[in-house]
Design an enzyme around this catalytic site. Structure first.
Site, PDB file in Angstrom:
ATOM      1  N   ASP A 293      -4.780 -14.823  -6.262  1.00 19.91           N
ATOM      2  CA  ASP A 293      -5.552 -15.718  -7.133  1.00 19.91           C
ATOM      3  C   ASP A 293      -4.670 -16.209  -8.285  1.00 19.91           C
ATOM      4  O   ASP A 293      -5.104 -17.013  -9.108  1.00 19.91           O
ATOM      5  CB  ASP A 293      -6.867 -15.088  -7.608  1.00 19.91           C
ATOM      6  CG  ASP A 293      -6.670 -13.834  -8.426  1.00 19.91           C
ATOM      7  OD1 ASP A 293      -5.524 -13.344  -8.540  1.00 19.91           O
ATOM      8  OD2 ASP A 293      -7.672 -13.314  -8.976  1.00 19.91           O
TER       9      ASP A 293
ATOM     10  N   GLU B 144      -9.549  -6.184  -7.241  1.00 21.99           N
ATOM     11  CA  GLU B 144      -9.046  -5.440  -8.390  1.00 21.99           C
ATOM     12  C   GLU B 144     -10.056  -4.389  -8.836  1.00 21.99           C
ATOM     13  O   GLU B 144     -11.257  -4.628  -8.815  1.00 21.99           O
ATOM     14  CB  GLU B 144      -8.788  -6.403  -9.563  1.00 21.99           C
ATOM     15  CG  GLU B 144      -7.749  -7.461  -9.258  1.00 21.99           C
ATOM     16  CD  GLU B 144      -7.490  -8.406 -10.434  1.00 21.99           C
ATOM     17  OE1 GLU B 144      -8.097  -8.237 -11.520  1.00 21.99           O
ATOM     18  OE2 GLU B 144      -6.675  -9.327 -10.263  1.00 21.99           O
TER      19      GLU B 144
ATOM     20  N   GLU C 224       0.150  -2.654 -10.767  1.00 23.02           N
ATOM     21  CA  GLU C 224       0.755  -3.716 -11.589  1.00 23.02           C
ATOM     22  C   GLU C 224       1.021  -3.223 -12.998  1.00 23.02           C
ATOM     23  O   GLU C 224       0.130  -2.694 -13.676  1.00 23.02           O
ATOM     24  CB  GLU C 224      -0.172  -4.948 -11.611  1.00 23.02           C
ATOM     25  CG  GLU C 224       0.426  -6.091 -12.441  1.00 23.02           C
ATOM     26  CD  GLU C 224      -0.209  -7.451 -12.179  1.00 23.02           C
ATOM     27  OE1 GLU C 224      -1.061  -7.581 -11.272  1.00 23.02           O
ATOM     28  OE2 GLU C 224       0.158  -8.404 -12.904  1.00 23.02           O
TER      29      GLU C 224
HETATM   30  O1  KIV Z   1      -2.638 -12.848  -7.679  1.00 25.67           O
HETATM   31  C1  KIV Z   1      -1.532 -12.326  -7.485  1.00 25.67           C
HETATM   32  O2  KIV Z   1      -0.518 -13.010  -7.307  1.00 25.67           O
HETATM   33  C2  KIV Z   1      -1.453 -10.877  -7.497  1.00 25.67           C
HETATM   34  C3  KIV Z   1      -0.096 -10.257  -7.426  1.00 25.67           C
HETATM   35  C4  KIV Z   1       0.647 -10.499  -8.665  1.00 25.67           C
HETATM   36  C5  KIV Z   1      -0.152  -8.818  -7.083  1.00 25.67           C
HETATM   37  O3  KIV Z   1      -2.440 -10.219  -7.588  1.00 25.67           O
END
Ligand code: KIV
Length: 272
Positions: free
Chosen positions: A52, A123, A190
């Protein structure tokens, strides 16, 4: 070891778990369109995440919050058309999985069925466990995401490192174990301390995929535009720039503009 893309088999969630068991690092990148996905896939990437982060990178927003399920379906369809080997994982955008587990389940199903994704990512820890259970029970593979979770930016108030306090570190470890139990096949970590990422990696049998989480994760992921040096401003220390595409493109476009304005493009050979 050199990668021979033509001999690579399609990457599956099972294969990623086996890669962890055999100590084979997992290389992941984001992708949002067909032409880029084809290049990344051909170069040997194991997992392509339709993140996203499309909200920041492609749409020009400051956060990932405005991204919709329809946007993710559109971008995933483009990526899936170009990919032969990598596992394609699609992010579930903000408010497509937080309201009820049933709604999360329906939306994950659309990403698999309409977009052709191989798995979904969402998430959070405790608060998404029921949804993860429901999806994995029905054959929808789920990648989890702990630590800095950008969809909660307005709650965190900044993109600073997470898991620094003992309480937060304990929560991340507890969440990782619970997510594995709920059936998640991998966990993105992250922007957490490398020592905490190493502890989480040792605690679970499913692979951890780090971004700003140090060298002891089972794999790494970066946003492809960051590692290619597309932006002049965004330079966090966890991003290694493998190219300076911003400069390459600027030089190329300046040449084109100069050729058009100087009447040197197109030539007779470039005309019909
Ligand atoms: O949206 C994204 O690009 C992510 C990565 C940074 C893990 O969640």
């Amino acid at each position: 070891m050199s990668v021979t893309p033509t001999t690579r088999k399609r990457v599956t969630t099972r294969r990623l778990i086996d890669m962890k068991a055999s100590g084979t690092p997992i290389a992941c990148l984001t992708a949002y369109d067909a032409i880029t996905a084809g290049i990344l896939d051909g170069a040997g990437v194991d997992v392509l995440l339709v993140g996203d982060s499309v909200g920041n990178v492609v749409q020009g927003h400051d956060t990932t919050i405005p991204v919709t399920l329809e946007h993710m379906i559109y971008h995933t369809q483009a990526v899936v058309r170009a990919v032969e080997h990598a596992l394609v994982v699609t992010d579930m955008p903000f408010m497509t999985y937080q309201v009820t587990p049933q709604e999360a389940f329906r939306n994950a199903g659309r990403l698999m069925k309409e977009a052709g994704s191989g798995a979904v990512k969402l998430e959070g820890g405790q608060r998404v466990l029921e949804a993860v259970h429901m999806m994995t029970d029905s054959g929808i593979p789920v990648m989890a995401h702990l630590g800095l979770t950008p969809q909660s930016i307005h709650q965190f108030g900044s993109y600073k490192e997470r898991g620094v306090s003992q309480q937060e570190a304990d929560d991340i470890k507890r969440d990782a174990i619970a997510l594995e139990k709920a059936g998640a096949f991998a966990i993105v970590l992250e922007k957490i301390p490398a020592s905490l990422a190493a502890e989480v990696t040792a605690l679970v049998r499913v692979p951890t995929i780090g971004i700003g989480a140090g060298p002891n994760c089972d794999g790494q992921i970066l946003v492809w535009t960051d590692m290619m040096g597309m932006s002049t401003e965004f330079r966090p220390r966890f991003v290694r720039r493998y190219a300076e595409i911003h400069d390459v493109m600027t030089r190329a476009v300046r040449s084109y503009v100069s050729d058009v304005k100087g009447h040197t493009f197109p030539t007779d050979e470039e005309s019909y």
